[in-house]
Design a protein around this motif. Structure first.
Motif, mmCIF file in Angstrom:
data_model
loop_
_atom_site.group_PDB
_atom_site.id
_atom_site.type_symbol
_atom_site.label_atom_id
_atom_site.label_comp_id
_atom_site.label_asym_id
_atom_site.label_seq_id
_atom_site.Cartn_x
_atom_site.Cartn_y
_atom_site.Cartn_z
ATOM 1 N N VAL A 1 0.836 -1.206 0.000
ATOM 2 C CA VAL A 1 0.000 0.000 0.000
ATOM 3 C C VAL A 1 0.868 1.253 0.000
ATOM 4 C CG1 VAL A 1 -1.668 1.314 1.350
ATOM 5 C CG2 VAL A 1 -1.977 -1.128 1.047
ATOM 6 N N LEU A 2 1.950 1.238 0.791
ATOM 7 C CA LEU A 2 2.868 2.383 0.764
ATOM 8 C C LEU A 2 3.468 2.571 -0.617
ATOM 9 C CD1 LEU A 2 4.838 2.169 4.144
ATOM 10 C CD2 LEU A 2 3.433 4.073 3.350
ATOM 11 N N ALA A 3 3.881 1.478 -1.246
ATOM 12 C CA ALA A 3 4.450 1.573 -2.593
ATOM 13 C C ALA A 3 3.409 2.062 -3.597
ATOM 14 C CB ALA A 3 5.002 0.220 -3.015
ATOM 15 N N ALA A 4 2.176 1.572 -3.479
ATOM 16 C CA ALA A 4 1.115 2.016 -4.388
ATOM 17 C C ALA A 4 0.807 3.494 -4.193
ATOM 18 C CB ALA A 4 -0.135 1.176 -4.157
ATOM 19 N N ALA A 5 0.809 3.956 -2.922
ATOM 20 C CA ALA A 5 0.565 5.382 -2.665
ATOM 21 C C ALA A 5 1.645 6.245 -3.289
ATOM 22 C CB ALA A 5 0.492 5.622 -1.154
ATOM 23 N N ASP B 1 -5.334 13.051 -7.348
ATOM 24 C CA ASP B 1 -4.503 12.434 -6.304
ATOM 25 C C ASP B 1 -5.394 11.670 -5.323
ATOM 26 O OD1 ASP B 1 -2.291 11.743 -4.874
ATOM 27 O OD2 ASP B 1 -1.957 13.709 -3.972
ATOM 28 N N TRP B 2 -6.212 10.760 -5.863
ATOM 29 C CA TRP B 2 -7.177 10.019 -5.049
ATOM 30 C C TRP B 2 -6.520 9.082 -4.038
ATOM 31 C CZ3 TRP B 2 -5.937 5.068 -6.006
ATOM 32 C CH2 TRP B 2 -5.356 4.756 -7.232
ATOM 33 N N ALA B 3 -5.290 8.662 -4.334
ATOM 34 C CA ALA B 3 -4.635 7.685 -3.450
ATOM 35 C C ALA B 3 -4.244 8.285 -2.114
ATOM 36 C CB ALA B 3 -3.392 7.122 -4.132
ATOM 37 N N TYR B 4 -4.080 9.599 -2.016
ATOM 38 C CA TYR B 4 -3.590 10.200 -0.772
ATOM 39 C C TYR B 4 -4.538 9.915 0.398
ATOM 40 C CZ TYR B 4 -2.097 13.619 2.643
ATOM 41 O OH TYR B 4 -1.675 14.220 3.796
ATOM 42 N N LEU C 1 -7.194 7.743 0.185
ATOM 43 C CA LEU C 1 -7.718 6.378 0.139
ATOM 44 C C LEU C 1 -6.847 5.377 0.873
ATOM 45 C CD1 LEU C 1 -9.774 4.360 -1.010
ATOM 46 C CD2 LEU C 1 -8.325 4.205 -3.055
ATOM 47 N N VAL C 2 -5.528 5.497 0.772
ATOM 48 C CA VAL C 2 -4.659 4.457 1.338
ATOM 49 C C VAL C 2 -4.753 4.404 2.860
ATOM 50 C CG1 VAL C 2 -3.031 4.521 -0.584
ATOM 51 C CG2 VAL C 2 -2.679 6.036 1.365
ATOM 52 N N GLY C 3 -5.179 5.509 3.488
ATOM 53 C CA GLY C 3 -5.352 5.472 4.939
ATOM 54 C C GLY C 3 -6.373 4.433 5.366
ATOM 55 N N TRP C 4 -7.413 4.225 4.536
ATOM 56 C CA TRP C 4 -8.413 3.202 4.839
ATOM 57 C C TRP C 4 -7.830 1.804 4.686
ATOM 58 C CZ3 TRP C 4 -12.668 4.803 7.166
ATOM 59 C CH2 TRP C 4 -13.014 6.144 7.030
ATOM 60 N N HIS C 5 -6.910 1.652 3.749
ATOM 61 C CA HIS C 5 -6.216 0.362 3.623
ATOM 62 C C HIS C 5 -5.336 0.101 4.849
ATOM 63 C CE1 HIS C 5 -7.377 1.032 -0.580
ATOM 64 N NE2 HIS C 5 -7.236 -0.261 -0.753
ATOM 65 N N VAL D 1 4.286 8.257 8.278
ATOM 66 C CA VAL D 1 5.252 8.094 7.181
ATOM 67 C C VAL D 1 4.606 8.433 5.845
ATOM 68 C CG1 VAL D 1 6.606 6.375 5.914
ATOM 69 C CG2 VAL D 1 6.644 6.391 8.407
ATOM 70 N N HIS D 2 3.373 7.986 5.642
ATOM 71 C CA HIS D 2 2.665 8.278 4.387
ATOM 72 C C HIS D 2 2.463 9.777 4.191
ATOM 73 C CE1 HIS D 2 -0.366 8.446 1.304
ATOM 74 N NE2 HIS D 2 -1.307 8.835 2.165
#
Length: 362
Positions: free
Chosen positions: A82-86, A103-106, A108-112, A130-131
């Motif tokens: 998930v970090l790499a995908a973000a 920049d939808w991933a910013y 969204l990845v918090g839910w992951h 870190v993200h």
């Protein structure tokens, strides 16, 4: 696992189901449209990031929908992916469009991260930090942003992180409440069990007293009616036996540090009161012996002391492996006893003396 721990696991399992649904809805409801519009510097990187995030969600759902905790290997691998995908999705967006719709991933990845690390709060907060730090560093590396861009970035960060941290707080509050309720219910069940055990023990004691008194009353009636001669040796032995049994029964209700020795001493006291010279020795530290086992250990002793005429020797030996009670008497009548499932009994005749020993392996 205690009831409180199971209650906490139940809360985490339920929240993960909610998070799987929320993550899926956010991915396909909010992120898919910007992805299809192809408003990126590198559209292939954005599609790859979306596919990785969807794959992580799908893998997690295999355990989540069965209400099982995620394996540590899956949580670690999924977090790294998930970090790499973000990071990949952020690099695919033009610098001037970061923290905006492309920049939808910013957010969204918090839910992951919540889905993967909900029961590992410290790791979750660290990964979220870190993200945010990596995204901010990439944002600032592209150049000095203007005031409007900073405001947009701050709003996006605040709205995403606060909602996700609120989920963490709500989960912890629910877990604490569930654990407390489970602990109260468990304590109530323990108290109820203790009450039932105490009532059953009291009933057993009453039945035992009734049985002992029932055995004494016919003897007393025979003596009172003159049917039995009190000078008869067998009548005296029966009286001594019943008196010793009752005295041992009374001693079982006393609160003492060493119940076994206390019961044996009560039996010895009855024998001494009727003129028997008893030598009593105890060795070894006290060990806990269940009431039922104590009755089996001292039962043959009661019979042997009630049959003694002038002299008896009683010894109690406790070791780390067993508990023994040995008695030597000058009884004319052979006192025979049989072993039980928990207590071994040995007896024999040595000249004018009889030796009897009971043994319990602890």
């Amino acid at each position: 696992m205690t009831e409180a721990d199971r209650a906490g696991e139940h809360v985490h399992a339920t929240m993960r189901v909610v998070l799987v649904c929320a993550t899926t809805v956010l991915m396909f409801g909010l992120a898919l449209r910007p992805l299809l519009e192809q408003d990126y510097r590198h559209p292939g990187l954005a599609v790859l990031a979306f596919a990785v995030l969807a794959g992580v969600t799908g893998c997690c759902s295999r355990w989540v929908l069965r209400r099982r905790p995620l394996p540590a290997a899956l949580a670690l691998t999924g977090t790294l992916l998930v970090l790499a995908a973000a990071l990949t999705a952020t690099l695919a967006v033009a610098p001037d469009r970061r923290f905006q719709a492309p920049d939808w991933a910013y957010g969204l990845v918090g839910w992951h991260f919540l889905l993967l690390l909900l029961d590992r709060v410290r790791v979750l907060v660290t990964v979220l930090a870190v993200h945010v730090a990596l995204s901010t560093a990439l944002f600032l590396h592209a150049g000095v942003p203007d005031r409007a861009a900073l405001g947009t970035a701050g709003t996006a960060t605040f709205s995403a992180v606060t909602v996700q941290l609120a989920v963490v707080v709500i989960t912890r509050v629910l877990c604490r409440g569930s654990r407390e309720a489970a602990a109260v219910a468990e304590e109530r069940d323990r108290l109820r069990t203790r009450m039932l055990a105490a009532e059953q023990w009291q009933k057993g004691r009453r039945d035992l007293f009734t049985g002992q008194l029932g055995a004494v009353l016919p003897l007393l009636a025979a003596l009172a009616d003159g049917v039995t001669d009190p000078r008869d040796e067998e009548a005296q032995r029966q009286c001594a036996l019943r008196a010793t049994q009752l005295r041992r029964l009374f001693a079982q209700n006393d609160e003492v540090p060493d119940p076994l020795v206390h019961e044996v001493a009560a039996c010895v006291d009855v024998a001494e009161r009727r003129g028997v010279e008893v030598s009593f020795a105890v060795s070894g530290a006290a060990v806990p012996v269940p009431v039922a086992v104590r009755q089996e250990l001292t039962g043959p002793l009661v019979k042997a002391l009630s049959a003694a005429r002038l002299r008896a020797r009683v010894s109690v030996l406790r070791t780390g492996k067993d508990v023994r009670i040995a008695v030597i008497t000058d009884a004319h009548t052979v006192v025979a006893a049989t072993s039980t499932a928990s207590v071994e009994v040995e007896y024999g005749q040595y000249g004018e003396f009889q030796r009897l020993e009971t043994r319990w392996r602890n």
